[in-house]
Design a protein around this motif. Sequence first.
Motif, mmCIF file in Angstrom:
data_model
loop_
_atom_site.group_PDB
_atom_site.id
_atom_site.type_symbol
_atom_site.label_atom_id
_atom_site.label_comp_id
_atom_site.label_asym_id
_atom_site.label_seq_id
_atom_site.Cartn_x
_atom_site.Cartn_y
_atom_site.Cartn_z
ATOM 1 N N VAL A 13 0.847 -1.185 0.000
ATOM 2 C CA VAL A 13 0.000 0.000 0.000
ATOM 3 C C VAL A 13 0.884 1.237 0.000
ATOM 4 C CG1 VAL A 13 -0.185 0.094 2.528
ATOM 5 C CG2 VAL A 13 -1.982 1.121 1.117
ATOM 6 N N LYS B 284 -2.453 0.540 6.071
ATOM 7 C CA LYS B 284 -2.738 1.955 5.810
ATOM 8 C C LYS B 284 -3.024 2.700 7.102
ATOM 9 C CE LYS B 284 -6.771 3.173 5.398
ATOM 10 N NZ LYS B 284 -8.209 3.340 5.115
ATOM 11 N N TYR C 92 -3.511 0.821 -3.701
ATOM 12 C CA TYR C 92 -3.404 -0.563 -3.252
ATOM 13 C C TYR C 92 -2.804 -1.390 -4.391
ATOM 14 C CZ TYR C 92 -6.721 0.623 0.496
ATOM 15 O OH TYR C 92 -7.338 1.178 1.594
#
Length: 978
Positions: A333, A408, A499
């Motif tokens: 990510v 994240k 992503y």
Amino acid sequence: MRVTSLILLLLLSATLQMSAQEKHQWKDATSGGYTYRYITGDPMQARFYTLKNGLTVILSVNKKDPRIQTLIGVRAGSNSDPKDHTGLAHYLEHLLFKGTTKFGSLDWAKEKPLLDKVEGLYDTYNKTTDVEKRKAIYKQIDSMSGAAAKFAIANEYDKMMTNMGAQGTNAHTWVEETVYEEDIPSTAVDKFLAVQAERFRDPVFRIFHTELEAVYEEKNRGLDNDGRKMYEAMLFNLFPTHNYGQQSTIGTVEHLKNPSLKAIRQFYNEYYVPNNMAIVFAGDFDPDYVIKRIDQQFGYMKTKPVKEYKAPAEAPITKPIVKEVFGPDAENVNLAYRMPGALDTKSAVVLTVLSQILSNGKAGLMDLNLNKQQKVLGASVSTLPWKDYTVFSLSGRAKEGQTLDEVKDLLLGQLDILRKGEFDESLITAIVNNFKLYEIQGLESNGNRANSLMDGYIKHAGKNWLYDVSYVEDMGKVTKKQIVDFANKYMSDSYVLLYKRKGEDKNIEKVEKPPITPVEVNRDAQSEFLKSVAALPETPVKPLWLDYDKDIQKGKVGNADLLYVQNKDNGLFRLYYRFNMGSWSNKKLPIAASYLQFLGTDKYSSEEISKQFYNIACSFNLTAGAEETTVTITGLQENFDKAVQLFDHLITNCKPDEKALAGFKNRIAKSRSDMKLNKGQIMSGLRSYATYGAKNPFNNQLSKEELDALTAEELTTLLHELPSYKHTIIYYGPNDLATTTAAVQKLHQQPAAFKADMPAKQFEKTVQASNKVLFADYDMVQAEVNWVRNGDVFNPANTAVVNLFNSYFGGGMGSIVFQTIRESKALAYSTYAFYAAPNKKTDRYAVLAYVGSQADKVNEAIAGMNELLTTIPKADKSFETARSSMKKDIETERITQDGIIFSYLGAQKLGLNTDIRKSVYESVDKLSFDDVKQLHDQNIAGKPYSYCILASEKRIKLDDLKKYGDVQKVTLEEIFGY
């Protein structure tokens, strides 16, 4: 220097209290009839010249080695590409290696009309949309290009540079720059400038369609690179209007299919002008002589107005922009922010300190809170400081059982801590101290000096060097409040969230293979210009050989041997403990070595140990290779005692930590899964399989069951016992031998007698009896092929001919392999072949060859390489160039610092006690092409090979590979051993 370049300069401690305004000022000086500007207190002592035609010349003298790093830069990259011809700046970079009217051609008068026709055909091709008509036109292009190539001398530029002893011939194009790179001997200044002045005078775009195919291959390689796709998606979404995001450097597929030589020529005429270019020299030279010669050679260039790209102001990002990228590689990510650009120098300094507070590799928030505590597989920060905007990004990889959203949230959590100011302000002082260390290291390298100076030119046209020189001092003035205010202003929800998902990328559009007839390369041809450059006088440089008995001092620290070389240049030290055992002796050693970073002692936690090392600008590393394990402790000599004592305390007193081990096992399991998704790792495993067989060093790993059974107690016991095994102590630093011996004796604990080394498993290279194909399936556009064959046992008497063979046959852009596979046949972007020497006397040589091509060209690529492996072409002029290059490389090579000690240790492993370069140098003039051919005939031609092929089964049929040998589809479990 720019932080992102890691080129920061040493500021004298005695004057640290002075203000930058007093220490660093622009001054004018005159020398050798030329006026230049400089900054007082600049450790690089860089001279900034502006010639009458506007050409910028920047010179930094460093007498350490008789070599010079040169860069010629143009302030134009993909930002300046026409919107209907993206990738054009990059095309042009490739074509600047093709020569001019004076070199690269057998007969320019005959070549020119054919090239004019090729240019016209491309213009027609560019404007034609009908598929069949385009094919017909391209057939004409191919035919006419072949006719023109009969008059071309492929790679004559590379031959000239190689002949004068240049290394690292290369170039790169990026968003705001195109830079041409050469590392030359100090004696080659006149030759270099003669070639470069002609190179930029009136370049000829010859052998275009095969070079175009090389760019196609480069594009297709990018389509197979998930990291590259993430990078482009990040820029596209961060910059919806700016060319940073809307024009990729390599260009779109559509524009690559429709090149225009006229547009490329127009770009060259507009941007390759002296007032938009800089020449940088860093190394051993006389600046008065160099500036005079540059002025004489480049004075022909005429100043022209340059239309700079005017960046549109991007609208603020008010909420997260979320996108997904798919591909076969491991998931991760990325959060990217748009920041003020490098032209905003005050913001740039604050952002540098801020990024280091988040992550500096040791004691940043993410280092301690995420990586050290193993909350993620890995987390990091990066910056791209361009003129108009800086890209600031955080990235993270998930551990086993963790989602990307969880990663994240953890990354954003560290930004929350930053925005709240929940960090110790003393960290800023530690950051500045560590950057002083980077400053010293940066000064040692000509490449670092040159790149830093060029970076300043590209961003600021060389006008803001005062800011660069004062950078570290300005970092020290940044306050906690400034950091918190900056973070709250720019790091809210204004990010692009990417992503990277594992899965099929359904948007890939491959650049299709055009039909290309191989062209002439005229290997042995030489232009009159090449001959005139070769005839230019140069002062020979005498090679310097190492005398291991004189250049290394030897002593004892307890039972351990001490190898010592004094650092007379600066205040840095490097201390090593080198053990003659590694993973071949104990597969748990690499696990224990990595586990140490997560351990504390009875006195300090793991986090406190990291902070202590960072605060004293020192570091340690413990690595276990196949046959050696090495402890490295580095930093400022003034903190030597603290660093050595702290490491000794850690390895002697580290405590078992089952929680840390559980997290570590989780991360190992995830790393192993991710490695199976990485094509580079898979190919490395295939090569090892071909070299050693089913049981090989690459898959010499603990099984899952063995890994699960590991205990914290046995790993810490292994660490505690490590210093009790025999090891050699290596020191490079400013202290004398006696002082060093006494200090290490006091600080480094040793047993009364060393334990015997753990016995090592031996991996023997196989002897190929017949051709075999080892195939691994991977979802990719390209196909990668490696040839592997093991040869005879090492013989030092063969070193000269082996090195000469590699230089001639397949070691560079002027080599036979590169000219044939890429220049003539356009079968690959990257290709090589060489006869690799082993690193120990009982080991075997190995033939290693490589071609990376489009899957639909793999049979042609294999045939092309096999032809060269069967018959080595004779090209007398290329052979003499290879010999000359080899001699000049040795003449100008200086093995210094702790490199002297590692050269000695490497020689010992090969059963040598002298510097083998001396015998090689004395032998090279006695070698003929027949000697090289004999090596080829005896060890390479007509021999069975293992073909390691990595490709997609959707694009290559296994049955088609049977013509090369017995086909074995190798599973990932067989490759990796788990």
